[in-house]
Design a protein around this motif. Sequence first.
Motif, PDB file in Angstrom:
ATOM      1  N   SER A  64     -21.713  -5.152 -24.858  1.00  0.00           N
ATOM      2  CA  SER A  64     -21.491  -4.703 -26.304  1.00  0.00           C
ATOM      3  C   SER A  64     -23.032  -4.115 -26.850  1.00  0.00           C
ATOM      4  CB  SER A  64     -21.030  -5.587 -27.224  1.00  0.00           C
ATOM      5  OG  SER A  64     -22.029  -6.708 -27.503  1.00  0.00           O
ATOM      6  N   GLU A  65     -22.794  -3.152 -28.006  1.00  0.00           N
ATOM      7  CA  GLU A  65     -24.085  -2.794 -28.497  1.00  0.00           C
ATOM      8  C   GLU A  65     -24.674  -3.513 -29.354  1.00  0.00           C
ATOM      9  OE1 GLU A  65     -23.630   1.238 -30.701  1.00  0.00           O
ATOM     10  OE2 GLU A  65     -23.051   1.992 -28.900  1.00  0.00           O
ATOM     11  N   LYS A  66     -23.804  -4.448 -29.799  1.00  0.00           N
ATOM     12  CA  LYS A  66     -24.603  -5.520 -30.762  1.00  0.00           C
ATOM     13  C   LYS A  66     -25.046  -6.761 -30.042  1.00  0.00           C
ATOM     14  CE  LYS A  66     -22.481  -3.933 -35.161  1.00  0.00           C
ATOM     15  NZ  LYS A  66     -21.378  -4.436 -36.047  1.00  0.00           N
ATOM     16  N   ARG A  67     -24.742  -6.737 -28.721  1.00  0.00           N
ATOM     17  CA  ARG A  67     -25.011  -7.801 -27.940  1.00  0.00           C
ATOM     18  C   ARG A  67     -24.426  -9.293 -28.324  1.00  0.00           C
ATOM     19  NH1 ARG A  67     -26.927  -6.172 -23.806  1.00  0.00           N
ATOM     20  NH2 ARG A  67     -28.825  -6.951 -23.333  1.00  0.00           N
ATOM     21  N   ASN A  68     -23.273  -9.030 -28.880  1.00  0.00           N
ATOM     22  CA  ASN A  68     -22.457 -10.379 -29.233  1.00  0.00           C
ATOM     23  C   ASN A  68     -21.035 -10.543 -28.708  1.00  0.00           C
ATOM     24  OD1 ASN A  68     -21.283  -8.245 -30.424  1.00  0.00           O
ATOM     25  ND2 ASN A  68     -21.611  -8.828 -32.598  1.00  0.00           N
TER      26      ASN A  68
END
Length: 167
Positions: A64-68
């Motif tokens: 994921s882009e948000k690293r979540n």
Amino acid sequence: MAIHHILHYPDPRLRFKAAPVARVDDEIRMLIDDMFETMYAAPGIGLAAPQINISKRLIVIDISEKRNEPLALVNPEITLREGSQKSDEGCLSVPGISEGVERAARVVARGLDRDGGALEVEAEGLLAVCLQHEIDHLDGKLFVDYLTEMKRKRIRKKMEKARRQAM
Ligand code: ZN
């Protein structure tokens, strides 16, 4: 939590076949946390335990882009492969290198989650690539193995040179 040292190709320890995890206990959960911390710090989108010199069948992924959206799989196996796709791959154990690799376009992977429950993941695109790449690590296989011998040799030389310069 702790950030671990990541082994670099052509370290022979990356070639070991990792052992199945017998029980998902607190020690394994701590290891999973460490692997996420190490992967996020690198930064990378996937990490397999053998890359931090722990010969256990354990992978972590977050594309994921948000690293979540952390995904941890214990004893993962690919139970279905369909189609094919070619994309550029890199690896935290082969830093600075990116090469096109052909993989299955869609996969189903099965394993255990961090609580020891059964987990099945259906994936395509980048996640499918990542699952195949990380599960390969558990069998001592690296993405450079899919390249021509000439390319692999060139990468190996580059890595060995970088290692000498770092010493
Ligand atoms: Zn890798």
